[in-house]
Design a protein around this motif. Structure first.
Motif, PDB file in Angstrom:
ATOM      1  N   THR A 197       4.793   6.354  17.736  1.00 20.18           N
ATOM      2  CA  THR A 197       3.650   6.033  16.730  1.00 20.18           C
ATOM      3  C   THR A 197       3.944   4.968  15.862  1.00 20.18           C
ATOM      4  O   THR A 197       4.965   4.117  16.166  1.00 20.18           O
ATOM      5  CB  THR A 197       3.764   7.293  15.870  1.00 20.18           C
ATOM      6  N   THR A 198       2.898   4.451  14.999  1.00 19.16           N
ATOM      7  CA  THR A 198       3.099   3.241  14.241  1.00 19.16           C
ATOM      8  C   THR A 198       3.467   3.449  13.011  1.00 19.16           C
ATOM      9  O   THR A 198       3.017   2.706  11.983  1.00 19.16           O
ATOM     10  CB  THR A 198       1.469   2.624  14.272  1.00 19.16           C
ATOM     11  N   TYR A 199       4.189   4.816  12.599  1.00 20.24           N
ATOM     12  CA  TYR A 199       4.449   4.937  11.364  1.00 20.24           C
ATOM     13  C   TYR A 199       5.435   4.285  10.579  1.00 20.24           C
ATOM     14  O   TYR A 199       5.258   3.796   9.483  1.00 20.24           O
ATOM     15  CB  TYR A 199       4.785   6.526  11.119  1.00 20.24           C
ATOM     16  N   MET A 200       6.113   3.474  11.331  1.00 17.50           N
ATOM     17  CA  MET A 200       7.245   2.899  10.524  1.00 17.50           C
ATOM     18  C   MET A 200       6.419   1.344  10.153  1.00 17.50           C
ATOM     19  O   MET A 200       6.696   0.836   8.899  1.00 17.50           O
ATOM     20  CB  MET A 200       8.432   2.037  11.603  1.00 17.50           C
ATOM     21  N   CYS A 201       5.587   0.917  10.854  1.00 18.46           N
ATOM     22  CA  CYS A 201       4.621  -0.281  10.570  1.00 18.46           C
ATOM     23  C   CYS A 201       3.720   0.137   9.308  1.00 18.46           C
ATOM     24  O   CYS A 201       3.789  -0.878   8.459  1.00 18.46           O
ATOM     25  CB  CYS A 201       3.729  -0.786  11.790  1.00 18.46           C
ATOM     26  N   GLU A 202       3.192   1.283   9.429  1.00 19.12           N
ATOM     27  CA  GLU A 202       2.447   1.815   8.161  1.00 19.12           C
ATOM     28  C   GLU A 202       3.292   1.997   6.949  1.00 19.12           C
ATOM     29  O   GLU A 202       2.936   1.406   5.876  1.00 19.12           O
ATOM     30  CB  GLU A 202       1.710   2.956   8.632  1.00 19.12           C
ATOM     31  N   GLN A 203       4.507   2.413   7.046  1.00 21.98           N
ATOM     32  CA  GLN A 203       5.455   2.580   5.883  1.00 21.98           C
ATOM     33  C   GLN A 203       5.869   0.944   5.518  1.00 21.98           C
ATOM     34  O   GLN A 203       6.122   0.996   4.217  1.00 21.98           O
ATOM     35  CB  GLN A 203       6.794   3.290   6.376  1.00 21.98           C
ATOM     36  N   GLY A 204       5.981   0.155   6.410  1.00 25.35           N
ATOM     37  CA  GLY A 204       6.260  -1.298   5.779  1.00 25.35           C
ATOM     38  C   GLY A 204       5.036  -1.719   5.199  1.00 25.35           C
ATOM     39  O   GLY A 204       5.189  -2.570   3.973  1.00 25.35           O
ATOM     40  N   PHE A 205       3.809  -1.615   5.544  1.00 25.57           N
ATOM     41  CA  PHE A 205       2.693  -2.123   4.898  1.00 25.57           C
ATOM     42  C   PHE A 205       2.826  -1.328   3.309  1.00 25.57           C
ATOM     43  O   PHE A 205       2.186  -2.024   2.250  1.00 25.57           O
ATOM     44  CB  PHE A 205       1.563  -1.900   5.533  1.00 25.57           C
ATOM     45  N   SER A 206       3.118  -0.209   3.424  1.00 30.67           N
ATOM     46  CA  SER A 206       2.895   0.753   1.949  1.00 30.67           C
ATOM     47  C   SER A 206       4.035   0.054   1.217  1.00 30.67           C
ATOM     48  O   SER A 206       3.627   0.078  -0.088  1.00 30.67           O
ATOM     49  CB  SER A 206       3.221   2.121   2.425  1.00 30.67           C
ATOM     50  N   ALA A 207       5.115  -0.251   1.882  1.00 30.90           N
ATOM     51  CA  ALA A 207       6.125  -0.822   0.895  1.00 30.90           C
ATOM     52  C   ALA A 207       5.866  -2.121   0.208  1.00 30.90           C
ATOM     53  O   ALA A 207       6.152  -2.337  -0.943  1.00 30.90           O
ATOM     54  CB  ALA A 207       7.415  -0.730   1.376  1.00 30.90           C
ATOM     55  N   LEU A 208       5.093  -2.815   1.180  1.00 28.50           N
ATOM     56  CA  LEU A 208       4.711  -4.116   0.645  1.00 28.50           C
ATOM     57  C   LEU A 208       3.776  -4.122  -0.289  1.00 28.50           C
ATOM     58  O   LEU A 208       3.820  -4.835  -1.509  1.00 28.50           O
ATOM     59  CB  LEU A 208       4.271  -5.065   1.837  1.00 28.50           C
ATOM     60  N   LEU A 209       2.757  -3.088  -0.392  1.00 32.57           N
ATOM     61  CA  LEU A 209       1.803  -3.073  -1.344  1.00 32.57           C
ATOM     62  C   LEU A 209       2.306  -2.590  -2.504  1.00 32.57           C
ATOM     63  O   LEU A 209       1.827  -2.820  -3.642  1.00 32.57           O
ATOM     64  CB  LEU A 209       0.621  -2.112  -0.590  1.00 32.57           C
ATOM     65  N   TYR A 210       3.528  -1.750  -2.626  1.00 35.56           N
ATOM     66  CA  TYR A 210       4.087  -1.221  -3.723  1.00 35.56           C
ATOM     67  C   TYR A 210       4.846  -2.460  -4.418  1.00 35.56           C
ATOM     68  O   TYR A 210       4.843  -2.459  -5.773  1.00 35.56           O
ATOM     69  CB  TYR A 210       4.727  -0.045  -3.543  1.00 35.56           C
ATOM     70  N   ILE A 211       5.159  -3.313  -3.578  1.00 36.29           N
ATOM     71  CA  ILE A 211       5.945  -3.983  -4.412  1.00 36.29           C
ATOM     72  C   ILE A 211       5.276  -5.360  -4.865  1.00 36.29           C
ATOM     73  O   ILE A 211       5.488  -5.634  -5.869  1.00 36.29           O
ATOM     74  CB  ILE A 211       7.115  -4.796  -3.453  1.00 36.29           C
ATOM     75  N   LYS A 212       4.165  -5.755  -4.282  1.00 29.18           N
ATOM     76  CA  LYS A 212       3.495  -6.915  -4.505  1.00 29.18           C
ATOM     77  C   LYS A 212       2.387  -6.398  -5.323  1.00 29.18           C
ATOM     78  O   LYS A 212       1.192  -6.179  -4.936  1.00 29.18           O
ATOM     79  CB  LYS A 212       2.724  -7.330  -3.211  1.00 29.18           C
TER      80      LYS A 212
END
Length: 240
Positions: A197-212
């Protein structure tokens, strides 16, 4: 979010009345709209549950066994559930959709039940077709590429059965069978190395949106690229 909106429908009605948003107010006060919203609450709850099941991170049942075959089993099970839901709704049984059921049982919504029932059935059929289209049957594709003689030999190999049943994961099993069954091993590993699945990629985007965010707007994400994300994915992020 949908569940919260549905639970706050009375407060939303008051808010829209005060703001004089007539068009939105008509929708919220419409019984048929309310029934459709209730169905969305339920179906998205089922989809969210499936989404969490397809995430290996934090899922103890999938640790060390998160491959495409495991996830395909879960998808096939979900499609079977859709078939069950269709048969239930056809018999006016809404036990699977508790939010919708609470409305259907109310007499003031009785006039809208047949139309909503048909809409729910149409959506479930389309959802099933979309799942079958978007998630192809990998196992069936693999079987067509395997010679029947090799499969028969593998099925009657007691040593292989004992090895597989000794709590060994499927990746280790096929790596050890490289010499005995080279053709089958090549096909199996070809599917096992796929990204499930692409869940790891999606988690990376979510982490970036939270940090940025506004409090951390000096962070330059381009100098701290996460190795889990492909380069093209990072190029699509607007970090400014």
């Amino acid at each position: 979010m949908l569940a919260r909106l549905f639970s706050l429908k009375e407060e939303v009605t008051v808010f829209l009345t005060e703001k004089k948003m007539i068009d939105l107010l008509k929708c919220v006060c419409d019984h048929k709209f309310e029934m459709h919203l209730a169905y969305l609450v339920d179906i998205f709850e089922h989809l969210n549950k499936l989404n969490l099941q397809l995430q290996g991170s934090g899922n103890h049942k999938l640790e060390g066994a998160a491959n495409i075959f495991i996830f395909e089993d879960k998808l096939r099970a979900f499609i079977c559930k859709i078939n069950l839901w269709i048969s239930k709704v056809e018999m006016n049984n809404y036990s699977t959709f508790q939010t919708l059921k609470s409305i259907v049982d109310n007499e003031k919504y009785a006039d809208f039940v047949p139309e909503v029932q048909q809409n729910v059935l149409n959506h479930l059929h389309k959802l099933k077709d979309e799942f079958n289209r978007y998630f192809p049957e990998y196992i069936m594709v693999m079987k067509r590429k395997v010679s029947e003689e090799d499969l028969i030999e593998l099925q009657n190999d007691r040593k292989c059965k004992d090895t597989f049943e000794s709590s060994m994961n499927i990746e280790e099993f096929w790596c050890k069978k490289a010499i005995t069954y080279p053709k089958l091993r090549e096909i199996a590993l070809r599917y096992l190395v796929m990204f499930s699945t692409t869940y790891m990629c999606e988690q990376g985007f979510s982490a970036l949106l939270y940090i940025k965010n506004k409090q951390r707007n000096r962070l330059d994400a381009t100098k701290r690229k996460c190795n889990r994300l492909p380069c093209r994915a990072w190029q699509r992020i607007d970090i400014n």
